[in-house]
Design a protein around this motif. Structure first.
Motif, PDB file in Angstrom:
ATOM      1  N   THR A 223       0.828  -1.209   0.000  1.00  8.06           N
ATOM      2  CA  THR A 223       0.000   0.000   0.000  1.00  8.06           C
ATOM      3  C   THR A 223       0.863   1.260   0.000  1.00  8.06           C
ATOM      4  O   THR A 223       0.433   2.308  -0.480  1.00  8.06           O
ATOM      5  CB  THR A 223      -0.938   0.017   1.217  1.00  8.06           C
ATOM      6  N   SER A 224       2.067   1.163   0.551  1.00 14.60           N
ATOM      7  CA  SER A 224       3.001   2.299   0.507  1.00 14.60           C
ATOM      8  C   SER A 224       4.410   1.767   0.715  1.00 14.60           C
ATOM      9  O   SER A 224       4.608   0.702   1.317  1.00 14.60           O
ATOM     10  CB  SER A 224       2.665   3.349   1.579  1.00 14.60           C
ATOM     11  N   ALA A 225       5.369   2.513   0.208  1.00 10.53           N
ATOM     12  CA  ALA A 225       6.774   2.117   0.344  1.00 10.53           C
ATOM     13  C   ALA A 225       7.632   3.366   0.358  1.00 10.53           C
ATOM     14  O   ALA A 225       7.350   4.329  -0.365  1.00 10.53           O
ATOM     15  CB  ALA A 225       7.195   1.187  -0.793  1.00 10.53           C
ATOM     16  N   LYS A 226       8.674   3.349   1.178  1.00  4.00           N
ATOM     17  CA  LYS A 226       9.585   4.488   1.223  1.00  4.00           C
ATOM     18  C   LYS A 226      11.009   3.989   1.407  1.00  4.00           C
ATOM     19  O   LYS A 226      11.241   2.973   2.071  1.00  4.00           O
ATOM     20  CB  LYS A 226       9.211   5.445   2.350  1.00  4.00           C
ATOM     21  N   PRO A 227      11.978   4.683   0.815  1.00  2.93           N
ATOM     22  CA  PRO A 227      13.374   4.280   0.984  1.00  2.93           C
ATOM     23  C   PRO A 227      13.851   4.564   2.403  1.00  2.93           C
ATOM     24  O   PRO A 227      13.440   5.544   3.029  1.00  2.93           O
ATOM     25  CB  PRO A 227      14.116   5.146  -0.040  1.00  2.93           C
ATOM     26  N   VAL A 228      14.709   3.690   2.907  1.00  7.97           N
ATOM     27  CA  VAL A 228      15.284   3.848   4.241  1.00  7.97           C
ATOM     28  C   VAL A 228      16.777   3.562   4.163  1.00  7.97           C
ATOM     29  O   VAL A 228      17.250   2.882   3.244  1.00  7.97           O
ATOM     30  CB  VAL A 228      14.613   2.897   5.262  1.00  7.97           C
TER      31      VAL A 228
END
Length: 241
Positions: A223-228
């Motif tokens: 549903t959502s993804a972000k770089p870390v």
């Protein structure tokens, strides 16, 4: 190499182990539980180096002195290249195993003896191993209706299909094996292999088979993804806990 040189090499090796053990560098090589033994090994090597140097000093000979026969047959200078791995360990932090290794090894997912309670947080933070085992072997019973948050690095197969991966280890990086989650849903427009992502999503019953060993590879609907950033411990030790 004379004894003073041997003592110096021992000291440098011990210092390198202590440096790795007192920082997060050791996590690139061994699991977290081995830290005390790594520190103890470094301390022993330094003690052995100091004892060797003291012994040579008490013998009353100049450092490096040898019999005429020894001078006639010196050790090759190339032996000093043994110091290069030590300097590399001290000065260079090697990257953790990534997508290249993951795609050439079959999933190491194992069926656990039992499943703990899902974390109360919403979304529930799970490791790659924990989500994959619940989805593949427990048919997602504990995952239904719960959003989850999973962190791992990206791997893309030859067709461009994305996987969220964590290398799981039993002892050290030499025995690390991948555990893979196939991704579907709201994926980022640009997918870069080895980039670390924090993915939020929900369980889906869809299941694939690893082409390397036919092991189960469950899906996660993103549903959502972000770089870390790369985590301090890039390996997954869930099955060692």
């Amino acid at each position: 190499m004379n004894r003073q040189s041997q003592a110096a090499v021992l000291f440098l090796l011990g210092a390198a182990l202590l440096h790795a053990g007192t920082t997060d560098l050791y996590l690139r090589y061994v699991k977290a539980g081995l830290r005390p033994m790594l520190l103890a090994s470094g301390a022993v090597l330094i003690a052995a180096a100091l004892a060797t140097a003291l012994y040579e000093r008490r013998r009353g000979r100049p450092a490096g002195a040898r019999s005429s026969a020894a001078h006639a047959h010196p050790e090759p200078r190339v032996s000093w290249l043994l110091l290069l791995p030590l300097l590399a360990l001290i000065l260079v932090a090697p990257p953790a195993l990534g997508s290249y290794s993951a795609l050439r090894s079959g999933t190491a997912l194992q069926k656990p003896y039992a499943y703990g309670r899902l974390p109360a947080a919403d979304p529930a933070p799970l490791s790659v191993v924990d989500y994959a085992s619940r989805a593949a072997y427990d048919h997602g019973r504990s995952l239904h209706g719960r959003p989850v948050r999973v962190t791992g690095f990206l791997a893309l197969d030859r067709s461009g299909a994305p996987y969220l991966v964590r290398m799981a280890l039993n002892c050290c990086a030499a025995d690390a094996q991948p555990v893979k989650i196939a991704l579907t849903g709201a994926l980022p427009p640009v997918l870069r292999p080895d980039a670390w992502l924090e993915v939020t999503g929900t369980y889906t019953p869809r299941l694939a088979r690893d082409p390397v060993n036919n092991g189960p590879v469950p899906y996660l609907k993103v549903t959502s993804a972000k770089p870390v950033p790369v985590p301090p411990d890039p390996y997954d030790e869930t099955w060692n806990n």
